[in-house]
Design an enzyme around this catalytic site. Sequence first.
Site, PDB file in Angstrom:
ATOM      1  N   LYS A  87       8.836 -17.742  -9.248  1.00  0.00           N
ATOM      2  CA  LYS A  87       8.185 -16.596  -9.881  1.00  0.00           C
ATOM      3  C   LYS A  87       7.013 -17.096 -10.748  1.00  0.00           C
ATOM      4  O   LYS A  87       7.187 -18.040 -11.532  1.00  0.00           O
ATOM      5  CB  LYS A  87       9.209 -15.858 -10.745  1.00  0.00           C
ATOM      6  CG  LYS A  87       8.659 -14.599 -11.335  1.00  0.00           C
ATOM      7  CD  LYS A  87       9.688 -13.896 -12.201  1.00  0.00           C
ATOM      8  CE  LYS A  87       9.006 -12.795 -12.982  1.00  0.00           C
ATOM      9  NZ  LYS A  87       9.753 -12.398 -14.161  1.00  0.00           N
TER      10      LYS A  87
ATOM     11  N   ASP B  67      -5.015  -5.989   5.163  1.00  0.00           N
ATOM     12  CA  ASP B  67      -6.078  -6.789   5.771  1.00  0.00           C
ATOM     13  C   ASP B  67      -6.075  -8.210   5.223  1.00  0.00           C
ATOM     14  O   ASP B  67      -6.551  -9.129   5.886  1.00  0.00           O
ATOM     15  CB  ASP B  67      -7.444  -6.136   5.508  1.00  0.00           C
ATOM     16  CG  ASP B  67      -7.606  -4.863   6.313  1.00  0.00           C
ATOM     17  OD1 ASP B  67      -7.066  -4.819   7.435  1.00  0.00           O
ATOM     18  OD2 ASP B  67      -8.245  -3.913   5.825  1.00  0.00           O
TER      19      ASP B  67
ATOM     20  N   ASN C 206       0.850  -1.197   0.000  1.00  0.00           N
ATOM     21  CA  ASN C 206       0.000   0.000   0.000  1.00  0.00           C
ATOM     22  C   ASN C 206       0.883   1.244   0.000  1.00  0.00           C
ATOM     23  O   ASN C 206       2.108   1.142   0.019  1.00  0.00           O
ATOM     24  CB  ASN C 206      -0.962  -0.037   1.196  1.00  0.00           C
ATOM     25  CG  ASN C 206      -0.234  -0.083   2.509  1.00  0.00           C
ATOM     26  OD1 ASN C 206       0.487   0.844   2.865  1.00  0.00           O
ATOM     27  ND2 ASN C 206      -0.387  -1.182   3.239  1.00  0.00           N
TER      28      ASN C 206
ATOM     29  N   LYS D 125     -14.171   2.316  14.792  1.00  0.00           N
ATOM     30  CA  LYS D 125     -12.913   1.575  15.017  1.00  0.00           C
ATOM     31  C   LYS D 125     -12.392   1.787  16.439  1.00  0.00           C
ATOM     32  O   LYS D 125     -11.867   0.873  17.068  1.00  0.00           O
ATOM     33  CB  LYS D 125     -11.837   2.021  14.015  1.00  0.00           C
ATOM     34  CG  LYS D 125     -11.997   1.365  12.662  1.00  0.00           C
ATOM     35  CD  LYS D 125     -10.958   1.839  11.657  1.00  0.00           C
ATOM     36  CE  LYS D 125     -11.457   1.479  10.250  1.00  0.00           C
ATOM     37  NZ  LYS D 125     -10.632   2.003   9.193  1.00  0.00           N
TER      38      LYS D 125
ATOM     39  N   PHE E 192      -4.787   4.352  14.163  1.00  0.00           N
ATOM     40  CA  PHE E 192      -4.987   5.312  13.073  1.00  0.00           C
ATOM     41  C   PHE E 192      -6.076   4.784  12.157  1.00  0.00           C
ATOM     42  O   PHE E 192      -6.253   3.563  12.041  1.00  0.00           O
ATOM     43  CB  PHE E 192      -3.673   5.495  12.284  1.00  0.00           C
ATOM     44  CG  PHE E 192      -2.758   6.521  12.910  1.00  0.00           C
ATOM     45  CD1 PHE E 192      -2.204   6.308  14.166  1.00  0.00           C
ATOM     46  CD2 PHE E 192      -2.454   7.702  12.241  1.00  0.00           C
ATOM     47  CE1 PHE E 192      -1.389   7.257  14.751  1.00  0.00           C
ATOM     48  CE2 PHE E 192      -1.631   8.656  12.809  1.00  0.00           C
ATOM     49  CZ  PHE E 192      -1.093   8.441  14.073  1.00  0.00           C
TER      50      PHE E 192
HETATM   51  N1  CTP Z   1      -4.618  -2.504  11.958  1.00  0.00           N
HETATM   52  C1  CTP Z   1      -4.044  -3.617  12.532  1.00  0.00           C
HETATM   53  N2  CTP Z   1      -4.097  -4.820  11.912  1.00  0.00           N
HETATM   54  C2  CTP Z   1      -4.749  -4.963  10.741  1.00  0.00           C
HETATM   55  C3  CTP Z   1      -5.359  -3.832  10.154  1.00  0.00           C
HETATM   56  C4  CTP Z   1      -5.266  -2.619  10.798  1.00  0.00           C
HETATM   57  O1  CTP Z   1      -3.471  -3.497  13.619  1.00  0.00           O
HETATM   58  N3  CTP Z   1      -4.791  -6.138  10.165  1.00  0.00           N
HETATM   59  C5  CTP Z   1      -4.545  -1.217  12.658  1.00  0.00           C
HETATM   60  C6  CTP Z   1      -3.852  -0.121  11.877  1.00  0.00           C
HETATM   61  O2  CTP Z   1      -2.477  -0.042  12.218  1.00  0.00           O
HETATM   62  C7  CTP Z   1      -4.594   1.115  12.312  1.00  0.00           C
HETATM   63  C8  CTP Z   1      -5.971   0.636  12.668  1.00  0.00           C
HETATM   64  O3  CTP Z   1      -5.858  -0.778  12.844  1.00  0.00           O
HETATM   65  O4  CTP Z   1      -4.013   1.692  13.482  1.00  0.00           O
HETATM   66  C9  CTP Z   1      -7.017   0.892  11.631  1.00  0.00           C
HETATM   67  O5  CTP Z   1      -6.599   0.393  10.403  1.00  0.00           O
HETATM   68  P1  CTP Z   1      -7.516   0.469   9.129  1.00  0.00           P
HETATM   69  O6  CTP Z   1      -6.856  -0.250   8.001  1.00  0.00           O
HETATM   70  O7  CTP Z   1      -7.966   1.884   8.922  1.00  0.00           O
HETATM   71  O8  CTP Z   1      -8.785  -0.313   9.674  1.00  0.00           O
HETATM   72  P2  CTP Z   1      -9.367  -1.726   9.453  1.00  0.00           P
HETATM   73  O9  CTP Z   1      -9.738  -2.220  10.807  1.00  0.00           O
HETATM   74  O10 CTP Z   1      -8.435  -2.583   8.660  1.00  0.00           O
HETATM   75  O11 CTP Z   1     -10.691  -1.421   8.661  1.00  0.00           O
HETATM   76  P3  CTP Z   1     -10.923  -1.104   7.102  1.00  0.00           P
HETATM   77  O12 CTP Z   1      -9.679  -1.491   6.371  1.00  0.00           O
HETATM   78  O13 CTP Z   1     -12.092  -1.946   6.788  1.00  0.00           O
HETATM   79  O14 CTP Z   1     -11.209   0.364   7.026  1.00  0.00           O
END
Ligand code: CTP
Length: 421
Positions: free
Chosen positions: A301, A291, A225, A351, A337
């Site tokens: 590869k 995620d 990302n 969240k 965050f």
């Molecule tokens: N985070 C985490 N582990 C994951 C995904 C996210 O610890 N697998 C943490 C990130 O570091 C951030 C917070 O959760 O501090 C929110 O991350 P974000 O990606 O915005 O939220 P998600 O819970 O993944 O929800 P979505 O992607 O559906 O918005």
Amino acid sequence: MKHSKNDESLEARISPLAKKTIVLGISGGIAAYKACDIASRLRQAGANVHAVMTQSAKEFITPLTLQTMTRNPVHCEQFDTAAEWKPEHIELAAKADLILVAPATANIIGKLAQGICDDLLTTIILASKARIMIAPAMNPRMLEHPATQRNLNVLENIYRYSIIPPEVGEVACGDWGAGKMAQVETIVAEVTAELVSGRSLAGRQIIITGGGTREPIDPVRFIGNRSSGKMGVAMADAAYSRGADVTLISTVEVDRPYPVVHVETAFEMQEAVESEFDNCDALVMTAAVADFRPMAVSAQKIKKTESEDIVLELTKNPDILDLLGRVKKPTQVIIGFAAESEELLSNAAQKLHRKNLDVIVGNDITVPDIGFGSDENAVVILSADGGKENLPRMPKRAIAEHLCDLLSERFMEMEEAPVAK
Ligand code: CTP
């Protein structure tokens, strides 16, 4: 002769500012006469005080008065041939632990907000890395003016100067309203608190994560990302400079005086965070954790095939924050965050509660030029106790300083009203 601990604590009580160098800047307002009292009290508290006056300040008090109060030469001229070979503004800027401008007129506040340095005082401030404190004093209408308000906002939120708010009362010209310089006692107390508690996170174990995880597809490809890791580094730098024992767990390698654990995947990040979490006082998860990850990582590869399509099967990654939010002790603080493209406030609030966080920092990723990859961001900070703060566009380091303030406040509250471990 060696000092015992008792001698040290006695000295700390009698001279809390011993070994501290303060540059006291005085600009041209009627409150300049109070600078003598401020100088005297800071000196009595043990500080080495150097007064720097603007030309207009000399209309209100004399350098001789300040010299007597500080017991140091007073500095007024930007280009002084009689001075040492090293320019005064560099010398004083470097040795100051703190620069206090009291009184600060609308004029000097405007110049500082614009980075103008056309006299000794403004030049010293621009050349210094010391903490800067500003005690405004002016006519209430001048203070209310949007230009002054904007300049104060820049100084406070972008440059992170501390503003000691003026009081309401009758000002020199007879008008009534906010604009009277804060009382001398207040100013001296604020300066003392700043210098004594500058290391407000001393001894705190703080884990900070940063960067975007990379989930391998094969030996050359990954799912990633746009996160640059800059927020994590800014947060770690800010906490470290306040005395915290920082561990930065990041996908981006940086050379820092504190431990930096390099990880690539969400799993590696989870392992690194979990191995430190039990002993930490705070966890700040700035990382953009993927995620999902590919269900299987190809050892070789993946080759182009005759087929026009390829299907990549993904499976869910652990949610590190969610897992740790469940086992968090009441003495631990967790900050998460949330980068959102829609419904920022409600998504961030959800969240915050779902992951049992103390604080969540939300930002709208659709705003151009800030956030991912940038040195700046604009965020909203929501706290579990209902607090909400909007931070306009500012450097990530300034956002980090705000978060450090929140952490220190939280730790202080915990000390005052101890929670069960
Ligand atoms: N985070 C985490 N582990 C994951 C995904 C996210 O610890 N697998 C943490 C990130 O570091 C951030 C917070 O959760 O501090 C929110 O991350 P974000 O990606 O915005 O939220 P998600 O819970 O993944 O929800 P979505 O992607 O559906 O918005």
